[in-house]
Design an enzyme around this catalytic site. Structure first.
Site, short mmCIF file in Angstrom:
data_model
loop_
_atom_site.label_atom_id
_atom_site.label_comp_id
_atom_site.label_asym_id
_atom_site.label_seq_id
_atom_site.Cartn_x
_atom_site.Cartn_y
_atom_site.Cartn_z
N CYS A 2 -35.76 -20.36 2.33
CA CYS A 2 -36.18 -19.51 1.24
C CYS A 2 -35.06 -19.45 0.23
CB CYS A 2 -36.45 -18.10 1.78
SG CYS A 2 -37.53 -18.12 3.22
N GLU A 486 -48.86 -35.94 0.66
CA GLU A 486 -48.26 -34.63 0.40
C GLU A 486 -48.81 -33.96 -0.85
OE1 GLU A 486 -43.88 -36.12 -1.21
OE2 GLU A 486 -43.99 -34.21 -0.21
N LYS A 602 -39.39 -27.72 -1.74
CA LYS A 602 -38.58 -28.84 -2.21
C LYS A 602 -37.40 -29.09 -1.28
CE LYS A 602 -37.29 -32.01 -5.11
NZ LYS A 602 -38.00 -33.29 -4.91
O1 M6R Z 1 -33.48 -33.06 -0.16
P1 M6R Z 1 -33.73 -34.16 0.83
O2 M6R Z 1 -33.67 -35.52 0.20
O3 M6R Z 1 -32.81 -34.08 2.02
O4 M6R Z 1 -35.20 -33.93 1.34
C1 M6R Z 1 -35.75 -34.73 2.34
C2 M6R Z 1 -37.25 -34.55 2.44
O5 M6R Z 1 -37.56 -33.20 2.69
C3 M6R Z 1 -37.96 -34.98 1.15
O6 M6R Z 1 -37.66 -36.30 0.82
C4 M6R Z 1 -39.49 -34.84 1.32
O7 M6R Z 1 -39.94 -35.74 2.28
C5 M6R Z 1 -40.19 -35.04 -0.02
N1 M6R Z 1 -41.08 -33.95 -0.27
C6 M6R Z 1 -41.00 -36.29 -0.09
O8 M6R Z 1 -41.59 -36.46 -1.33
#
Ligand code: M6R
Length: 607
Positions: A2, A486, A602
């Site tokens: 959060c 997604e 995100k």
């Molecule tokens: O911030 P990060 O690159 O570590 O995040 C990894 C994943 O949570 C992120 O890439 C997620 O899979 C996206 N929503 C994909 O579009």
């Protein structure tokens, strides 16, 4: 997972808290709320759903308080209802929390035995009650918080205010990030510097285990051993990172179209075009002597790591293992002391990737991070940062961060290959020259957007979609399927094309579209054979290929999307574009919440 914020200020804080929460919505948008001390009494306003619902409620209130805390939630314990929205209040205590209290059921049982019945299903409310009980037993706010922190297992960042204490806010962190902001005669807490950017650029990052006591006049930090410590004040450029949609309908569209620029910016960091050379920062280990590399990441960043594996193994002859961070962190993988690990993260705050990094360090490895947010926890805890210059990525579906990660990994692979004598200086120059073409080729690829949008509308009618790729295009198939599911909520699966006949081909019928990612490279004919196999079983094929591939086999596809011909080494950055556009336009057609799809956030700061 959060976002939390707290302001101990000199002017009314309610709308300032909202201003910060807008910048934290990437951490979750299941509910939002604020609590302030209005005429000495705790007053709370909360709303389920997006922040705009809270703003509507706040418009009906006249809040003048100059101290308050705020929260935007991604639900962990308890559904996304108003009752579970933060802040949570118990007696004199109001608290906001990012993280998970692992021993919460045990603590809740104890509260019940003491006659306290929580109102919500959250772990956070339990903490508020425990602190309040300490107060009722005569403890000061500081003592109460310190005593309760000792009892908590798990990860947390807290901001806490107290009825009767107009000039005190307490923050604490373990696992989850928390920063202190220094204003003029006011102090703040926030999950990150961007949250505090409207009010200050002077930030102190708390370390794991720290507790901070804020007044308007200053602050005091205790470390995890409860010793007084001084943490430095840093100047951040977070204020310059505030962004808008720039005329696009969604952040995701804007971010897809920014790729020619941000790929260029990222290349400028690592490629010397004049000399035709790659230049990366000094590495903490001898690349020539490495016997293997471990890459860990989550989601899209994991798929970038898979592409990196193909480059590093083929070009640099370096064995690479790529692992999903949530698996890796508990797998107890043996890692050699003095070896190298690489983590990839856009946000730099992903809990599992951070835990993987810490595991690697505990095994005596040096860690290189490919990261987009230079002030993030992962960036700060790594030995070397290879920064992606994607700029703030707001859309939950990662697009420009992915292609920039690929650029960094490509540059890294070339540097490793040179250090190991696996490629000549001439080959290095050829590859740098090929990469130099990327911004122009991405622009050309984006020119096909209208056609891709029409294909996307067809795909949006399907229930399930299969994405196929071979070799370095296999991770692209995985990424294409992830992107599609997604934001459109349609089931999509990525498969290695050669693996199809070992099971998934049973799914194929005329209702199942198959997206085949196949540049005219050395594996093209093999992939085409797999395409024929699904075509023979009635599947409708969307072929993504270059002009040569299209002229040879385009007629077999229901639709062919053409990508400019390019040196195979750079094809992943180009083929990423149509798969992003397919997902984007399908979601727009279906009317889903493209930038903030349901159930997601995100930045995944809980495991
Ligand atoms: O911030 P990060 O690159 O570590 O995040 C990894 C994943 O949570 C992120 O890439 C997620 O899979 C996206 N929503 C994909 O579009």
């Amino acid at each position: 997972m959060c976002g939390i914020v707290g302001i101990l200020g000199r002017e009314p804080v309610a709308m300032r808290l909202v201003e910060s929460l807008k910048r934290l919505e990437y951490r979750g948008y299941d509910s939002a709320g604020v609590a302030v001390l209005e005429h000495g009494r705790l007053k709370r306003v909360r709303a389920a759903g997006k922040l705009r619902n809270l703003v509507e409620r706040l418009a009906r209130e006249e809040l003048t308080s100059t101290i308050g805390i705020g929260h935007t939630r991604w639900a962990t314990h308890g559904g996304p209802s108003e009752a579970n929205a933060h802040p949570h209040i118990a007696g004199r205590v109001a608290i906001v929390h990012n993280g998970i209290i692992e021993n919460f059921s045990e603590l809740r049982d104890e509260l019940r035995r003491r006659g306290v019945e929580p109102e919500s299903d959250t772990d956070t409310e339990i903490v508020a009650h425990l602190i309040n009980l300490e107060l009722t037993e005569g403890g000061t706010p500081k003592e109460a918080v310190l005593n309760v922190l000792e009892r908590l297992h798990g990860a947390f960042a807290f901001a806490i205010i107290f009825e009767g204490e107009e000039n005190l806010m307490i923050g604490a962190r373990r696992g989850s990030p928390l920063a202190v902001g220094h204003g003029e005669g006011e102090m703040m807490l926030g999950s990150d510097a961007i949250a505090l950017a409207p009010f200050t650029s002077r930030i102190t990052y708390l370390e794991d285990g720290d507790v901070v006591f804020l007044t308007r006049e200053g602050f005091e930090i205790l470390d995890e051993e409860r010793r007084h410590v001084i943490r430095p004040i840093q100047f951040t450029q977070a204020a310059s990172l505030l962004v808008d949609k720039g005329g696009y309908r969604h952040f995701m569209a804007k971010e897809i179209h920014e790729q020619p620029d941000v790929i260029g910016h990222t290349m400028a960091e690592y490629l010397d075009f004049a000399e035709g050379r790659v230049r990366i920062p000094d590495m903490p280990v001898d690349l020539a002597a490495l016997d293997r590399l471990t890459i860990t990441a989550c989601g899209t960043a994991f798929y970038a790591g898979l592409v990196g594996k193909y480059w590093l193994e083929q070009l640099a002859r370096l064995p690479v293992e790529v692992d999903i961070a949530s698996e890796f962190r508990y797998r107890e993988a043996p890692l050699s002391e003095g070896g190298l690990s690489l983590v990839i993260s856009q946000s730099g705050e992903t809990a599992d990737t951070l835990a993987a990094l810490r595991y690697c360090k505990s095994m005596g490895q040096k860690v290189v991070a490919v990261v987009n947010v230079p002030e993030s926890t992962i960036a700060r805890e790594s030995d070397v940062i290879l920064r992606t210059m994607a700029g703030p990525e707001i859309g939950v579906a990662s697009t420009k961060a992915f292609t920039c990660q690929l650029v960094v990994l490509a540059a890294f692979a070339i540097a490793v290959a040179r250090a190991r004598g696996a490629i000549s200086a001439e080959r290095e120059t050829e590859l740098v020259r090929a990469m130099q073409q990327l911004p122009r080729l991405v622009v050309k690829t984006l020119e096909h957007e209208n056609q891709v949008a029409e294909v996307a509308q067809e795909l949006a009618r399907a229930q399930d979609i299969l994405y196929l790729g071979r070799g370095i295009n296999f991770p692209l198939a995985l990424e294409g399927a992830l992107k599609f599911k997604e934001i459109s909520y349609i089931h999509a699966e990525g498969y290695a094309a050669g693996e199809l006949k070992h099971g998934p081909i049973a799914l194929i019928d005329e209702h199942m579209p198959v997206v085949v990612i196949a540049p005219r490279d050395r594996l093209f004919d093999k992939t085409v054979s797999n395409m024929e196999e699904v075509r023979a079983r009635g599947a409708r094929i969307v072929l993504i290929t270059d002009e040569e591939g299209a002229s040879e086999h385009g007629a077999k596809a229901f639709e062919t999307i053409t990508v400019p011909a390019a040196e195979p080494f750079i094809s992943p950055m180009l083929y990423a574009i149509p798969v992003q556009l397919l997902a984007y336009h399908a979601a727009v057609f279906l009317g889903t919440d493209v930038d903030q799809p349901r159930n997601l956030a995100k930045s995944v700061t809980v495991e």
